[in-house]
Design an enzyme around this catalytic site. Structure first.
Site, PDB file in Angstrom:
ATOM      1  N   GLY A  39       0.849  -1.201   0.000  1.00  0.00           N
ATOM      2  CA  GLY A  39       0.000   0.000   0.000  1.00  0.00           C
ATOM      3  C   GLY A  39       0.875   1.238   0.000  1.00  0.00           C
ATOM      4  NE  ARG A  40      -2.970   6.397   1.367  1.00  0.00           N
ATOM      5  CZ  ARG A  40      -3.998   5.758   1.913  1.00  0.00           C
ATOM      6  NH1 ARG A  40      -3.790   4.829   2.815  1.00  0.00           N
ATOM      7  NH2 ARG A  40      -5.229   6.052   1.569  1.00  0.00           N
ATOM      8  CB  ILE A  41       3.374   2.555   4.768  1.00  0.00           C
ATOM      9  CG1 ILE A  41       2.572   3.760   5.299  1.00  0.00           C
ATOM     10  CG2 ILE A  41       4.661   2.364   5.563  1.00  0.00           C
ATOM     11  CD1 ILE A  41       1.981   3.577   6.684  1.00  0.00           C
ATOM     12  CB  THR A  97       6.257  -0.113  10.993  1.00  0.00           C
ATOM     13  OG1 THR A  97       6.202  -0.381   9.588  1.00  0.00           O
ATOM     14  CG2 THR A  97       7.693  -0.033  11.439  1.00  0.00           C
ATOM     15  CB  SER A  98       1.470  -3.065   9.857  1.00  0.00           C
ATOM     16  OG  SER A  98       1.753  -4.394  10.244  1.00  0.00           O
ATOM     17  NE  ARG A  99      -3.184  -0.500  14.219  1.00  0.00           N
ATOM     18  CZ  ARG A  99      -2.616   0.656  13.857  1.00  0.00           C
ATOM     19  NH1 ARG A  99      -1.295   0.717  13.670  1.00  0.00           N
ATOM     20  NH2 ARG A  99      -3.342   1.739  13.705  1.00  0.00           N
ATOM     21  CD  GLU A 145       0.952  -1.254  20.295  1.00  0.00           C
ATOM     22  OE1 GLU A 145       1.111  -2.064  19.362  1.00  0.00           O
ATOM     23  OE2 GLU A 145       0.764  -0.055  20.154  1.00  0.00           O
ATOM     24  CG  HIS A 148       2.160   1.994  17.908  1.00  0.00           C
ATOM     25  ND1 HIS A 148       1.005   1.239  18.016  1.00  0.00           N
ATOM     26  CD2 HIS A 148       2.115   2.557  16.674  1.00  0.00           C
ATOM     27  CE1 HIS A 148       0.312   1.344  16.891  1.00  0.00           C
ATOM     28  NE2 HIS A 148       0.962   2.137  16.063  1.00  0.00           N
ATOM     29  CB  ILE A 149       7.593   6.007  18.276  1.00  0.00           C
ATOM     30  CG1 ILE A 149       8.774   5.037  18.070  1.00  0.00           C
ATOM     31  CG2 ILE A 149       7.234   6.158  19.743  1.00  0.00           C
ATOM     32  CD1 ILE A 149      10.110   5.601  18.490  1.00  0.00           C
TER      33      ILE A 149
END
Ligand code: GLV
Length: 323
Positions: free
Chosen positions: A158-160, A240-242, A271, A289-290
């Site tokens: 996707g975008r990222i 870095t997603s979920r 989390e 989660h930064i």
């Protein structure tokens, strides 16, 4: 005058946009994550027109119900929206928006920060120096792995994901292979990326694997024990997603037994709790989660969430409405 509830203090720019419109702003008095019961009690009967919420807020049927009949929009301060029951919102006629695009570069940068840090053992090396263990340059001290010209496997273009792939190709001359439910031939032409028909194809071939899919029932534990067994023993996994996309217990086991070389995580299955067995491993890097947390990007996310609210309350379609 429209009245907006903000579930936790966010960077000022968005709040300034809303106040400049003459809206009344109520920010949660608690500078922490609100429980679902607290959300209900803060929202119910207060006649808010909009709620600006965070990815840590569980916006379920009870919270949405409590916002009726006045709330028209829940504007999520995040690109992900797995915290919101979108179907119920739709049924109740409440708009949901997110903050895409403005954080793409920042999350892609953080993904690379993690990839470089785990491959070059940056965190381990820092700890080594601080522990006063450095006795001088040595030919075999803390040997890591190169990124240059290796194969990066992207799960979710996707975008990222596509931004990460772009940096990999342009910056590190990496070969990119990817799996996505949708093939992107235009991107393939631009970056020389290669599509694989299955996720297993990516897992088998890649030296670095980066996860960029949304959390939906089909992606829960997408990466677990069987998938680790497919990966190279020299492979590094970055997320870095979920968090729940990776089975964290299986990951800890795979790292401990060196089934894979290392991992770097910005998100966690439970989390803010971290699977305890990860905490003692040197071959994993953990950030809280930064990935989108830069001054610039958090300011833009604040403005975009506010802009979505303004559009909704002024009778226009918010730019980031989720359908
Ligand atoms: C962060 O995880 C986001 O979804 O914006």
């Amino acid at each position: 005058m429209p009245k907006i509830f903000i579930t936790r203090m966010i960077p000022k720019p968005g709040i300034e946009l809303l106040t400049a419109r003459g809206y009344e702003i109520v920010v949660s008095p608690e500078n922490r994550v609100l429980s679902k019961e607290e959300l209900v009690s803060f929202i119910k009967g207060q006649n808010y027109d909009a709620v600006l919420c965070l990815l840590t807020d569980r916006i379920d049927a009870d919270v949405l119900g409590a916002s009726l009949p006045t709330v028209k929009i829940f504007a999520n301060f995040a690109v992900g929206f797995d915290n919101i029951d979108k179907e119920t919102a739709k049924r109740l006629g409440i708009m949901i928006t997110n903050t895409p695009d403005v954080l793409t570069d920042t999350v892609a940068e953080h993904t690379f920060a993690l990839m470089l840090a785990i491959a070059h053992r940056v965190v381990e090396a820092d700890k080594f120096v601080r522990a006063d263990r450095y006795e001088g340059w040595a030919p075999m001290l803390l040997l890591g792995a190169d990124l240059s010209r290796k194969t990066l496997g992207i799960v979710g273009l996707g975008r990222i994901g596509s931004r990460v792939a772009f940096h990999a190709v342009k910056g590190f001359d990496m070969k990119v292979i990817y799996y996505d439910v949708k093939r992107n031939e235009e991107f393939e032409k631009m970056c020389g990326a290669v599509f694989t028909e299955t996720i297993d194809g990516v897992l088998r071939e890649a030296d670095f694997i980066s996860i960029h899919v949304p959390l939906i029932p089909q992606t829960h534990h997408l990466i677990g024990e069987p998938q680790f067994k497919l990966m190279k023993p020299t492979a590094y996994l970055v997320n870095t997603s979920r968090g729940p996309i990776i089975d964290e217990t299986a990951l800890a086991e795979a790292l401990n037994t060196r089934t894979i070389a290392g991992a770097a995580l910005d998100v966690f299955e439970f989390e803010p709790k971290i699977t305890p067995s990860l905490l003692n491993l040197n071959n994993v890097i953990l950030t809280p989660h930064i990935a989108s947390a830069t001054e610039e990007t958090r300011a833009k996310m604040s403005e975009l969430a506010a802009a979505n609210i303004i559009e909704a309350l002024e009778g226009r379609t918010p730019p980031d409405i989720l359908r």
